[in-house]
Design a protein around this motif. Structure first.
Motif, PDB file in Angstrom:
ATOM      1  N   ALA A  23     -40.857 -24.668 -46.938  1.00 41.23           N
ATOM      2  CA  ALA A  23     -40.481 -23.283 -46.677  1.00 41.23           C
ATOM      3  C   ALA A  23     -41.714 -22.389 -46.596  1.00 41.23           C
ATOM      4  CB  ALA A  23     -39.534 -22.790 -47.770  1.00 41.23           C
ATOM      5  N   VAL A  24     -41.572 -21.303 -45.868  1.00 45.24           N
ATOM      6  CA  VAL A  24     -42.633 -20.305 -45.745  1.00 45.24           C
ATOM      7  C   VAL A  24     -42.108 -18.984 -46.296  1.00 45.24           C
ATOM      8  CG1 VAL A  24     -43.669 -21.424 -43.743  1.00 45.24           C
ATOM      9  CG2 VAL A  24     -41.894 -19.691 -43.403  1.00 45.24           C
ATOM     10  N   ARG A  25     -43.027 -18.078 -46.599  1.00 51.74           N
ATOM     11  CA  ARG A  25     -42.650 -16.769 -47.125  1.00 51.74           C
ATOM     12  C   ARG A  25     -42.795 -15.713 -46.043  1.00 51.74           C
ATOM     13  NH1 ARG A  25     -41.717 -16.551 -52.461  1.00 51.74           N
ATOM     14  NH2 ARG A  25     -42.356 -18.349 -53.721  1.00 51.74           N
ATOM     15  N   VAL A  26     -41.780 -14.887 -45.942  1.00 55.87           N
ATOM     16  CA  VAL A  26     -41.827 -13.760 -45.013  1.00 55.87           C
ATOM     17  C   VAL A  26     -41.472 -12.495 -45.782  1.00 55.87           C
ATOM     18  CG1 VAL A  26     -41.242 -15.175 -43.004  1.00 55.87           C
ATOM     19  CG2 VAL A  26     -39.411 -14.092 -44.324  1.00 55.87           C
ATOM     20  N   GLU A  27     -41.860 -11.355 -45.247  1.00 58.68           N
ATOM     21  CA  GLU A  27     -41.575 -10.088 -45.910  1.00 58.68           C
ATOM     22  C   GLU A  27     -40.324  -9.470 -45.318  1.00 58.68           C
ATOM     23  OE1 GLU A  27     -43.658  -5.763 -46.216  1.00 58.68           O
ATOM     24  OE2 GLU A  27     -44.912  -7.487 -46.770  1.00 58.68           O
ATOM     25  N   VAL A  28     -39.364  -9.146 -46.162  1.00 58.78           N
ATOM     26  CA  VAL A  28     -38.129  -8.491 -45.751  1.00 58.78           C
ATOM     27  C   VAL A  28     -37.920  -7.281 -46.651  1.00 58.78           C
ATOM     28  CG1 VAL A  28     -35.636  -8.716 -45.477  1.00 58.78           C
ATOM     29  CG2 VAL A  28     -37.114 -10.668 -44.971  1.00 58.78           C
ATOM     30  N   ALA A  29     -37.912  -6.091 -46.050  1.00 56.75           N
ATOM     31  CA  ALA A  29     -37.720  -4.849 -46.806  1.00 56.75           C
ATOM     32  C   ALA A  29     -38.723  -4.733 -47.953  1.00 56.75           C
ATOM     33  CB  ALA A  29     -36.293  -4.744 -47.327  1.00 56.75           C
ATOM     34  N   GLY A  30     -39.947  -5.135 -47.686  1.00 50.81           N
ATOM     35  CA  GLY A  30     -41.000  -4.990 -48.678  1.00 50.81           C
ATOM     36  C   GLY A  30     -41.052  -6.074 -49.726  1.00 50.81           C
ATOM     37  N   ARG A  31     -40.197  -7.093 -49.592  1.00 53.40           N
ATOM     38  CA  ARG A  31     -40.199  -8.175 -50.579  1.00 53.40           C
ATOM     39  C   ARG A  31     -40.420  -9.505 -49.877  1.00 53.40           C
ATOM     40  NH1 ARG A  31     -35.511  -7.680 -54.991  1.00 53.40           N
ATOM     41  NH2 ARG A  31     -36.915  -9.231 -55.902  1.00 53.40           N
ATOM     42  N   ALA A  32     -41.094 -10.411 -50.559  1.00 51.00           N
ATOM     43  CA  ALA A  32     -41.362 -11.734 -50.003  1.00 51.00           C
ATOM     44  C   ALA A  32     -40.179 -12.649 -50.298  1.00 51.00           C
ATOM     45  CB  ALA A  32     -42.640 -12.319 -50.599  1.00 51.00           C
ATOM     46  N   VAL A  33     -39.679 -13.306 -49.279  1.00 53.14           N
ATOM     47  CA  VAL A  33     -38.570 -14.253 -49.442  1.00 53.14           C
ATOM     48  C   VAL A  33     -38.942 -15.561 -48.760  1.00 53.14           C
ATOM     49  CG1 VAL A  33     -36.816 -12.453 -49.574  1.00 53.14           C
ATOM     50  CG2 VAL A  33     -37.418 -13.429 -47.356  1.00 53.14           C
ATOM     51  N   ARG A  34     -38.337 -16.627 -49.209  1.00 48.64           N
ATOM     52  CA  ARG A  34     -38.598 -17.943 -48.627  1.00 48.64           C
ATOM     53  C   ARG A  34     -37.586 -18.233 -47.528  1.00 48.64           C
ATOM     54  NH1 ARG A  34     -38.619 -22.183 -53.329  1.00 48.64           N
ATOM     55  NH2 ARG A  34     -39.724 -23.477 -51.815  1.00 48.64           N
ATOM     56  N   THR A  35     -38.074 -18.858 -46.479  1.00 45.71           N
ATOM     57  CA  THR A  35     -37.189 -19.234 -45.383  1.00 45.71           C
ATOM     58  C   THR A  35     -37.699 -20.513 -44.750  1.00 45.71           C
ATOM     59  OG1 THR A  35     -36.110 -18.448 -43.352  1.00 45.71           O
ATOM     60  CG2 THR A  35     -38.438 -17.915 -43.622  1.00 45.71           C
ATOM     61  N   LEU A  36     -36.978 -21.021 -43.789  1.00 41.13           N
ATOM     62  CA  LEU A  36     -37.382 -22.255 -43.115  1.00 41.13           C
ATOM     63  C   LEU A  36     -38.687 -22.058 -42.370  1.00 41.13           C
ATOM     64  CD1 LEU A  36     -33.937 -23.341 -41.592  1.00 41.13           C
ATOM     65  CD2 LEU A  36     -35.028 -24.252 -43.653  1.00 41.13           C
ATOM     66  N   ASP A  37     -39.483 -23.101 -42.311  1.00 45.99           N
ATOM     67  CA  ASP A  37     -40.698 -23.041 -41.507  1.00 45.99           C
ATOM     68  C   ASP A  37     -40.304 -22.950 -40.035  1.00 45.99           C
ATOM     69  OD1 ASP A  37     -41.192 -26.018 -40.210  1.00 45.99           O
ATOM     70  OD2 ASP A  37     -40.065 -26.077 -42.092  1.00 45.99           O
ATOM     71  N   PRO A  38     -41.196 -22.482 -39.159  1.00 47.37           N
ATOM     72  CA  PRO A  38     -40.832 -22.230 -37.752  1.00 47.37           C
ATOM     73  C   PRO A  38     -40.240 -23.438 -37.037  1.00 47.37           C
ATOM     74  CG  PRO A  38     -42.913 -21.171 -38.253  1.00 47.37           C
ATOM     75  CD  PRO A  38     -42.560 -21.994 -39.457  1.00 47.37           C
ATOM     76  N   ALA A  39     -40.760 -24.646 -37.296  1.00 48.09           N
ATOM     77  CA  ALA A  39     -40.249 -25.828 -36.599  1.00 48.09           C
ATOM     78  C   ALA A  39     -38.785 -26.082 -36.951  1.00 48.09           C
ATOM     79  CB  ALA A  39     -41.106 -27.050 -36.928  1.00 48.09           C
ATOM     80  N   ARG A  40     -38.464 -26.066 -38.240  1.00 45.77           N
ATOM     81  CA  ARG A  40     -37.068 -26.294 -38.656  1.00 45.77           C
ATOM     82  C   ARG A  40     -36.177 -25.120 -38.274  1.00 45.77           C
ATOM     83  NH1 ARG A  40     -40.295 -28.992 -41.887  1.00 45.77           N
ATOM     84  NH2 ARG A  40     -39.717 -31.087 -42.594  1.00 45.77           N
ATOM     85  N   MET A  41     -36.718 -23.914 -38.330  1.00 47.65           N
ATOM     86  CA  MET A  41     -35.923 -22.754 -37.946  1.00 47.65           C
ATOM     87  C   MET A  41     -35.518 -22.845 -36.480  1.00 47.65           C
ATOM     88  SD  MET A  41     -34.482 -19.957 -38.877  1.00 47.65           S
ATOM     89  CE  MET A  41     -35.270 -19.305 -40.354  1.00 47.65           C
ATOM     90  N   LEU A  42     -36.425 -23.286 -35.621  1.00 51.73           N
ATOM     91  CA  LEU A  42     -36.084 -23.434 -34.207  1.00 51.73           C
ATOM     92  C   LEU A  42     -34.976 -24.456 -34.019  1.00 51.73           C
ATOM     93  CD1 LEU A  42     -36.576 -22.808 -31.236  1.00 51.73           C
ATOM     94  CD2 LEU A  42     -38.368 -24.564 -31.225  1.00 51.73           C
ATOM     95  N   VAL A  43     -35.056 -25.565 -34.733  1.00 49.43           N
ATOM     96  CA  VAL A  43     -34.020 -26.597 -34.630  1.00 49.43           C
ATOM     97  C   VAL A  43     -32.675 -26.028 -35.060  1.00 49.43           C
ATOM     98  CG1 VAL A  43     -33.220 -28.806 -35.541  1.00 49.43           C
ATOM     99  CG2 VAL A  43     -35.619 -28.526 -34.912  1.00 49.43           C
ATOM    100  N   VAL A  44     -32.642 -25.315 -36.178  1.00 46.53           N
ATOM    101  CA  VAL A  44     -31.393 -24.755 -36.694  1.00 46.53           C
ATOM    102  C   VAL A  44     -30.826 -23.719 -35.730  1.00 46.53           C
ATOM    103  CG1 VAL A  44     -30.401 -23.328 -38.526  1.00 46.53           C
ATOM    104  CG2 VAL A  44     -31.882 -25.253 -39.102  1.00 46.53           C
ATOM    105  N   LEU A  45     -31.679 -22.869 -35.157  1.00 46.61           N
ATOM    106  CA  LEU A  45     -31.204 -21.851 -34.215  1.00 46.61           C
ATOM    107  C   LEU A  45     -30.584 -22.502 -32.976  1.00 46.61           C
ATOM    108  CD1 LEU A  45     -34.099 -19.228 -34.366  1.00 46.61           C
ATOM    109  CD2 LEU A  45     -31.807 -19.016 -35.340  1.00 46.61           C
ATOM    110  N   CYS A  46     -31.203 -23.553 -32.483  1.00 42.32           N
ATOM    111  CA  CYS A  46     -30.655 -24.244 -31.312  1.00 42.32           C
ATOM    112  C   CYS A  46     -29.328 -24.915 -31.650  1.00 42.32           C
ATOM    113  CB  CYS A  46     -31.655 -25.269 -30.782  1.00 42.32           C
ATOM    114  SG  CYS A  46     -33.147 -24.538 -30.032  1.00 42.32           S
ATOM    115  N   VAL A  47     -29.236 -25.481 -32.835  1.00 46.09           N
ATOM    116  CA  VAL A  47     -27.977 -26.099 -33.264  1.00 46.09           C
ATOM    117  C   VAL A  47     -26.886 -25.048 -33.380  1.00 46.09           C
ATOM    118  CG1 VAL A  47     -26.827 -27.222 -35.210  1.00 46.09           C
ATOM    119  CG2 VAL A  47     -29.029 -28.079 -34.409  1.00 46.09           C
TER     120      VAL A  47
END
Length: 222
Positions: free
Chosen positions: A24-48
């Motif tokens: 997982a990678v960290r991104v900033e949402v509303a001023g807070r850091a949250v964990r989410t899928l890395d770009p490669a897995r996120m792309l796979v999930v979005l396509c699915v």
């Protein structure tokens, strides 16, 4: 958070969450850091998710295509080898190629050579892209459309590369018929060495049961 990203019978797909969390990678949402899928897995999930909507609902949201296009644009150094590795392992190489093909067709999303090669190799690409386009814009099937793709089982079969994924419903039905359960165990007690005989008893019991249903014969208490 969903237990499964898709309905397992109409579009079987699972993502190993332990591995996903490790990468997982960290991104900033509303001023807070949250964990989410890395770009490669996120792309796979979005396509699915795009393929899931195109197979299950009448109006697929265009935002799903925008998400794919935006992710590709925001990550010019995206690890396409990692995308291919995850997609191949999970049996969704065609699904990912389709998502990219739709983004390219509708939003003119530029793709690097590594991704373009997968898109160009997608079997029946024009018909599959057209189907997703119709689902997004609510178009009636045109002369170049494949009406059969509106059936979720046929749609899954058209966009999957592995036999076990294309025929998941058939496999599930066979399991329902052949795998013994409590009614068979209660019907007759067999010693352990003869357990395999339950695989014959179950289809025989089901055949008698549904023959009775077809003939209008009701069991007691029903």
């Amino acid at each position: 958070v969903h237990q499964y990203p898709t309905h397992r019978r109409t579009l079987p797909f699972s993502l190993p969450f332990d591995e996903a969390l490790r990468n997982a990678v960290r991104v900033e949402v509303a001023g807070r850091a949250v964990r989410t899928l890395d770009p490669a897995r996120m792309l796979v999930v979005l396509c699915v998710q795009l393929a899931k909507d195109a197979g299950e609902i009448e109006r697929s949201p265009l935002i799903k295509v925008c998400d794919i296009a935006e992710l590709v644009a925001r990550h010019p150094a995206l690890d396409w080898d990692a995308v291919a590795r995850v997609a191949r392992r999970e049996g969704v190489q065609r699904v990912v190629a389709l998502g990219l093909a739709v983004a390219q067709h509708l939003l003119r999303t530029p793709l690097p050579g590594a991704a373009q090669g997968h898109v160009d190799a997608l079997p029946d690409r024009e018909a599959l892209v057209r189907h997703v386009e119709e689902r997004i814009f609510g178009d009636d099937p045109g002369p170049d459309s494949r009406a059969g793709l509106r059936d979720p089982v046929a749609w899954n079969g058209a966009i999957r590369e592995r036999f076990r994924d294309r025929n998941r419903v058939t496999v599930a039905l066979l399991q329902d018929v052949l795998v013994p359960n409590d009614p068979e165990f209660g019907l007759v007690r067999l010693p352990k060495p003869m357990f395999a005989a339950y695989r014959v008893i179950r289809p025989a019991r089901l055949a008698i049961k549904y023959l009775g249903v077809a003939l209008g014969v009701r069991s007691r208490g029903s």
